[in-house]
Design an enzyme around this catalytic site. Structure first.
Site, mmCIF file in Angstrom:
data_model
loop_
_atom_site.group_PDB
_atom_site.id
_atom_site.type_symbol
_atom_site.label_atom_id
_atom_site.label_comp_id
_atom_site.label_asym_id
_atom_site.label_seq_id
_atom_site.Cartn_x
_atom_site.Cartn_y
_atom_site.Cartn_z
ATOM 1 N N MET A 108 0.882 -1.138 0.479
ATOM 2 C CA MET A 108 0.311 0.290 -0.125
ATOM 3 C C MET A 108 0.771 1.208 0.240
ATOM 4 S SD MET A 108 -3.014 -1.308 2.703
ATOM 5 C CE MET A 108 -1.962 -1.824 4.185
ATOM 6 N N SER A 109 0.996 1.976 -0.763
ATOM 7 C CA SER A 109 0.912 3.531 -1.014
ATOM 8 C C SER A 109 2.417 3.493 -0.641
ATOM 9 C CB SER A 109 0.378 5.150 0.110
ATOM 10 O OG SER A 109 1.159 5.882 0.089
ATOM 11 N N ALA A 110 3.218 3.966 0.092
ATOM 12 C CA ALA A 110 4.637 3.704 -0.117
ATOM 13 C C ALA A 110 5.541 2.387 -0.007
ATOM 14 C CB ALA A 110 5.223 4.519 1.042
ATOM 15 N N GLY A 112 4.299 -0.093 -1.794
ATOM 16 C CA GLY A 112 4.350 0.131 -3.589
ATOM 17 C C GLY A 112 5.497 -0.874 -3.760
#
Length: 168
Positions: A108-110, A112
């Site tokens: 998720m988000s960072a 990734g």
């Protein structure tokens, strides 16, 4: 080991907190929730393994959720964040310690870029990859395609991962 009771939806979960010492001498704090098919959660910035992030839904659908704290958060060594490769080596070591031959990755988000790195460097260890929401990793996708492995890096994880879409 620290145990915390989590209440989520209709499911009550027991979380255990652990620490893995890497070959390089760094600490990787992580939590375990549930039993069944493993899902490695690589969450976004400013996060540690004490967050819930929809775990009740995953556990209710028969998944074992493994969540490392990000480098520099919780009790995870900041040095693991020196490079994405250093962090990913620690994640593979963790899967080895837990005797997990393959895992779904929910990045998720960072988280990734770490998910993409794991998938491209260790495709045989990754059952499925989902990046939510999309993170700036589009430039890394050709590396995954070259391996013959593929995943989802736009939108929610595939339905077949646990029967329903994440957060539904």
């Amino acid at each position: 080991m620290n145990h915390n009771s989590l209440l989520g939806g209709a499911c009550s979960m027991e979380r255990s907190i652990h620490q893995h010492l890497t070959r390089k001498g760094y600490t990787l704090e992580y939590s375990l929730v549930g039993s069944g098919e493993p899902v490695l959660i690589l969450h976004g910035g400013h996060s540690n393994c004490h967050e819930e992030l929809g775990y009740a839904h995953l556990v209710a659908h028969g998944f074992r959720v493994i969540t490392p704290s990000r480098p520099g958060y919780g009790n995870t060594s900041a040095e693991l964040g020196q490079s994405i490769m250093t962090a990913c080596e620690a994640y593979i070591e963790l899967l080895n310690e837990l005797q997990v031959p393959q895992a779904h990755i929910l990045a998720m988000s960072a988280g990734g870029p770490s998910g993409i790195c794991l998938a491209s460097r260790s495709p045989s260890r990754i059952k499925a990859l989902s990046c939510n929401p999309p993170s700036p990793v589009a430039g890394c996708l050709p590396a995954i395609r070259r391996t013959g492995w593929h995943g989802s890096c736009s939108g929610p994880p595939p339905k077949n991962m646990y029967g329903r879409r994440y957060g539904a």
